[in-house]
Design an enzyme around this catalytic site. Structure first.
Site, PDB file in Angstrom:
ATOM      1  N   ARG A 125     103.074 -46.629  79.169  1.00  0.00           N
ATOM      2  CA  ARG A 125     104.527 -46.803  79.012  1.00  0.00           C
ATOM      3  C   ARG A 125     105.031 -46.223  77.690  1.00  0.00           C
ATOM      4  O   ARG A 125     104.371 -46.286  76.666  1.00  0.00           O
ATOM      5  CB  ARG A 125     104.879 -48.298  79.048  1.00  0.00           C
ATOM      6  CG  ARG A 125     106.343 -48.540  78.657  1.00  0.00           C
ATOM      7  CD  ARG A 125     106.822 -49.910  78.968  1.00  0.00           C
ATOM      8  NE  ARG A 125     106.004 -50.954  78.395  1.00  0.00           N
ATOM      9  CZ  ARG A 125     106.152 -52.238  78.697  1.00  0.00           C
ATOM     10  NH1 ARG A 125     107.077 -52.621  79.547  1.00  0.00           N
ATOM     11  NH2 ARG A 125     105.367 -53.136  78.147  1.00  0.00           N
ATOM     12  N   ARG A 174     109.367 -68.464  81.787  1.00  0.00           N
ATOM     13  CA  ARG A 174     107.955 -68.086  81.796  1.00  0.00           C
ATOM     14  C   ARG A 174     107.029 -69.274  81.706  1.00  0.00           C
ATOM     15  O   ARG A 174     105.802 -69.103  81.704  1.00  0.00           O
ATOM     16  CB  ARG A 174     107.675 -67.221  80.570  1.00  0.00           C
ATOM     17  CG  ARG A 174     107.707 -65.749  80.810  1.00  0.00           C
ATOM     18  CD  ARG A 174     107.624 -65.149  79.447  1.00  0.00           C
ATOM     19  NE  ARG A 174     106.790 -64.010  79.350  1.00  0.00           N
ATOM     20  CZ  ARG A 174     107.273 -62.764  79.320  1.00  0.00           C
ATOM     21  NH1 ARG A 174     108.545 -62.530  79.474  1.00  0.00           N
ATOM     22  NH2 ARG A 174     106.462 -61.766  79.140  1.00  0.00           N
TER      23      ARG A 174
HETATM   24  P1  AP5 Z   1     108.509 -58.831  77.736  1.00  0.00           P
HETATM   25  O1  AP5 Z   1     109.212 -57.756  77.032  1.00  0.00           O
HETATM   26  O2  AP5 Z   1     109.252 -59.640  78.724  1.00  0.00           O
HETATM   27  O3  AP5 Z   1     107.215 -58.209  78.360  1.00  0.00           O
HETATM   28  P2  AP5 Z   1     106.417 -58.492  79.718  1.00  0.00           P
HETATM   29  O4  AP5 Z   1     106.807 -59.636  80.554  1.00  0.00           O
HETATM   30  O5  AP5 Z   1     105.014 -58.486  79.275  1.00  0.00           O
HETATM   31  O6  AP5 Z   1     106.814 -57.369  80.646  1.00  0.00           O
HETATM   32  P3  AP5 Z   1     106.920 -55.863  80.299  1.00  0.00           P
HETATM   33  O7  AP5 Z   1     108.213 -55.575  79.645  1.00  0.00           O
HETATM   34  O8  AP5 Z   1     105.679 -55.433  79.602  1.00  0.00           O
HETATM   35  O9  AP5 Z   1     106.851 -55.248  81.769  1.00  0.00           O
HETATM   36  P4  AP5 Z   1     108.001 -54.953  82.813  1.00  0.00           P
HETATM   37  O10 AP5 Z   1     107.737 -55.783  84.021  1.00  0.00           O
HETATM   38  O11 AP5 Z   1     109.358 -55.000  82.216  1.00  0.00           O
HETATM   39  O12 AP5 Z   1     107.616 -53.458  83.203  1.00  0.00           O
HETATM   40  P5  AP5 Z   1     108.386 -52.069  82.942  1.00  0.00           P
HETATM   41  O13 AP5 Z   1     109.572 -51.975  83.827  1.00  0.00           O
HETATM   42  O14 AP5 Z   1     108.561 -51.800  81.502  1.00  0.00           O
HETATM   43  O15 AP5 Z   1     107.886 -59.830  76.664  1.00  0.00           O
HETATM   44  C1  AP5 Z   1     107.215 -59.372  75.523  1.00  0.00           C
HETATM   45  C2  AP5 Z   1     106.784 -60.544  74.658  1.00  0.00           C
HETATM   46  O16 AP5 Z   1     107.940 -61.284  74.227  1.00  0.00           O
HETATM   47  C3  AP5 Z   1     105.903 -61.600  75.355  1.00  0.00           C
HETATM   48  O17 AP5 Z   1     104.544 -61.237  75.317  1.00  0.00           O
HETATM   49  C4  AP5 Z   1     106.214 -62.835  74.527  1.00  0.00           C
HETATM   50  O18 AP5 Z   1     105.513 -62.836  73.311  1.00  0.00           O
HETATM   51  C5  AP5 Z   1     107.696 -62.682  74.216  1.00  0.00           C
HETATM   52  N1  AP5 Z   1     108.558 -63.317  75.235  1.00  0.00           N
HETATM   53  C6  AP5 Z   1     109.491 -62.692  76.033  1.00  0.00           C
HETATM   54  N2  AP5 Z   1     110.088 -63.567  76.844  1.00  0.00           N
HETATM   55  C7  AP5 Z   1     109.542 -64.782  76.565  1.00  0.00           C
HETATM   56  C8  AP5 Z   1     109.724 -66.081  77.100  1.00  0.00           C
HETATM   57  N3  AP5 Z   1     110.612 -66.322  78.105  1.00  0.00           N
HETATM   58  N4  AP5 Z   1     109.002 -67.097  76.592  1.00  0.00           N
HETATM   59  C9  AP5 Z   1     108.118 -66.896  75.582  1.00  0.00           C
HETATM   60  N5  AP5 Z   1     107.869 -65.680  75.041  1.00  0.00           N
HETATM   61  C10 AP5 Z   1     108.572 -64.634  75.546  1.00  0.00           C
HETATM   62  O19 AP5 Z   1     107.287 -51.063  83.535  1.00  0.00           O
HETATM   63  C11 AP5 Z   1     106.051 -50.858  82.873  1.00  0.00           C
HETATM   64  C12 AP5 Z   1     105.652 -49.382  82.973  1.00  0.00           C
HETATM   65  O20 AP5 Z   1     105.414 -49.046  84.337  1.00  0.00           O
HETATM   66  C13 AP5 Z   1     106.739 -48.405  82.501  1.00  0.00           C
HETATM   67  O21 AP5 Z   1     106.099 -47.340  81.871  1.00  0.00           O
HETATM   68  C14 AP5 Z   1     107.425 -47.937  83.800  1.00  0.00           C
HETATM   69  O22 AP5 Z   1     107.933 -46.611  83.685  1.00  0.00           O
HETATM   70  C15 AP5 Z   1     106.279 -47.995  84.787  1.00  0.00           C
HETATM   71  N6  AP5 Z   1     106.701 -48.378  86.135  1.00  0.00           N
HETATM   72  C16 AP5 Z   1     107.629 -49.331  86.466  1.00  0.00           C
HETATM   73  N7  AP5 Z   1     107.736 -49.449  87.809  1.00  0.00           N
HETATM   74  C17 AP5 Z   1     106.840 -48.563  88.329  1.00  0.00           C
HETATM   75  C18 AP5 Z   1     106.469 -48.233  89.682  1.00  0.00           C
HETATM   76  N8  AP5 Z   1     107.040 -48.829  90.746  1.00  0.00           N
HETATM   77  N9  AP5 Z   1     105.515 -47.291  89.837  1.00  0.00           N
HETATM   78  C19 AP5 Z   1     104.921 -46.678  88.773  1.00  0.00           C
HETATM   79  N10 AP5 Z   1     105.239 -46.959  87.474  1.00  0.00           N
HETATM   80  C20 AP5 Z   1     106.176 -47.901  87.266  1.00  0.00           C
HETATM   81 MG    MG Z   2     110.127 -55.462  80.291  1.00  0.00          MG
END
Ligand code: AP5
Ligand code: MG
Ligand code: ZN
Length: 218
Positions: free
Chosen positions: A127, A88
């Site tokens: 979500r 990231r």
């Molecule tokens: P992390 O858990 O990685 O969160 P993120 O990157 O913010 O991503 P999300 O998990 O929120 O989204 P996603 O892309 O997985 O979407 P999802 O499939 O759930 O990180 C959290 C925290 O941890 C960071 O803020 C940081 O503090 C720390 N961290 C983690 N990694 C780090 C790193 N490498 N370095 C430093 N800090 C780090 O989908 C979202 C929603 O949309 C769901 O409800 C789903 O059902 C829906 N959805 C999915 N696809 C679709 C579609 N095609 N159409 C409609 N709805 C959809």
């Molecule tokens: Mg995720």
């Protein structure tokens, strides 16, 4: 095979990863999931990470780099690994290259999920996540059969603390500043596969499936 899922918060990385690991039998490495588990269990790592996560900031590079370094050396990663949410930052990307050199493997592709910002906000604020198995749902776009109950394991669904609107906005800003530059970094290495993540879950899956199948057949 080593695949990276890159994209903003809410792009669908976790949702697609759930399907991809079934289809391709990759080991799944989500730094977000590993950190949330550590916070829940109040480990040393979890106590160091919690404030950053709650405020939507990135956890310091050295902490996440250590997590991934250890995880990549576990035996299940030999058949291939899917990285979700790592790297990231530039520092993490450089550290990953070093690790891969050490274990004698390379990145096959970086799958970029592109999604419009207004859609991201709708996805994140609606979500729900299973407290037992971690499966992702959405109240409107991907609802469970029974309200607040996981289809897969019967666990209770909850809303992530960092999915509150203000924190979502902060996470999107952090993504733009710290993670988006990696898009050019991987494009220049000719490793980027751009996917239209605005489409529905099944359609996005088909696009990624085609990219990986193509690599496997090379
Ligand atoms: P992390 O858990 O990685 O969160 P993120 O990157 O913010 O991503 P999300 O998990 O929120 O989204 P996603 O892309 O997985 O979407 P999802 O499939 O759930 O990180 C959290 C925290 O941890 C960071 O803020 C940081 O503090 C720390 N961290 C983690 N990694 C780090 C790193 N490498 N370095 C430093 N800090 C780090 O989908 C979202 C929603 O949309 C769901 O409800 C789903 O059902 C829906 N959805 C999915 N696809 C679709 C579609 N095609 N159409 C409609 N709805 C959809
Ligand atoms: Mg995720
Ligand atoms: Zn579940």
């Amino acid at each position: 095979m080593l695949i990276i899922l890159l994209g903003p918060p809410g792009a669908g990385k976790g949702t697609q990863a759930e399907r991809l690991v079934k289809e391709f039998a990759f080991a799944y490495i989500s730094t977000g999931d590993i950190l949330r588990k550590a916070v829940k269990e109040k480990t040393i790592l979890g106590r160091k990470a919690q404030d950053y996560m709650d405020s939507g900031q990135l956890v310091p590079d050295d902490l996440v780099v250590d997590i991934v370094k250890e995880r990549l050396q576990e035996p299940d990663c030999q058949k291939g690994a899917l990285l979700d949410g790592f790297p990231r930052t530039f520092a993490q990307a450089v550290a990953l290259d070093k690790m891969l050199l050490m274990i004698g493997t390379k990145i096959d592709t970086v799958v970029l999920l592109e999604v419009d910002e207004s859609e991201l906000i709708d996805r994140l604020t609606g979500r729900r996540v299973c407290s037992n198995c971690g499966a992702n749902y959405h109240m409107k776009f991907n609802p469970p059969k029974v309200r607040n109950v996981c289809d897969k394991c019967g666990g209770d669904l909850f809303q992530r603390d960092d999915d509150a609107l203000e924190t979502v906005k902060e996470r999107l800003e952090v993504y733009k500043k710290q993670t988006e530059p990696l898009i050019d970094f991987y494009r220049e290495k000719d490793l980027l596969s751009v996917i239209d993540g605005n489409k529905d879950i099944e359609d996005v899956f088909k696009q990624i499936d085609a990219v990986i199948t193509d690599i496997e057949e090379r």
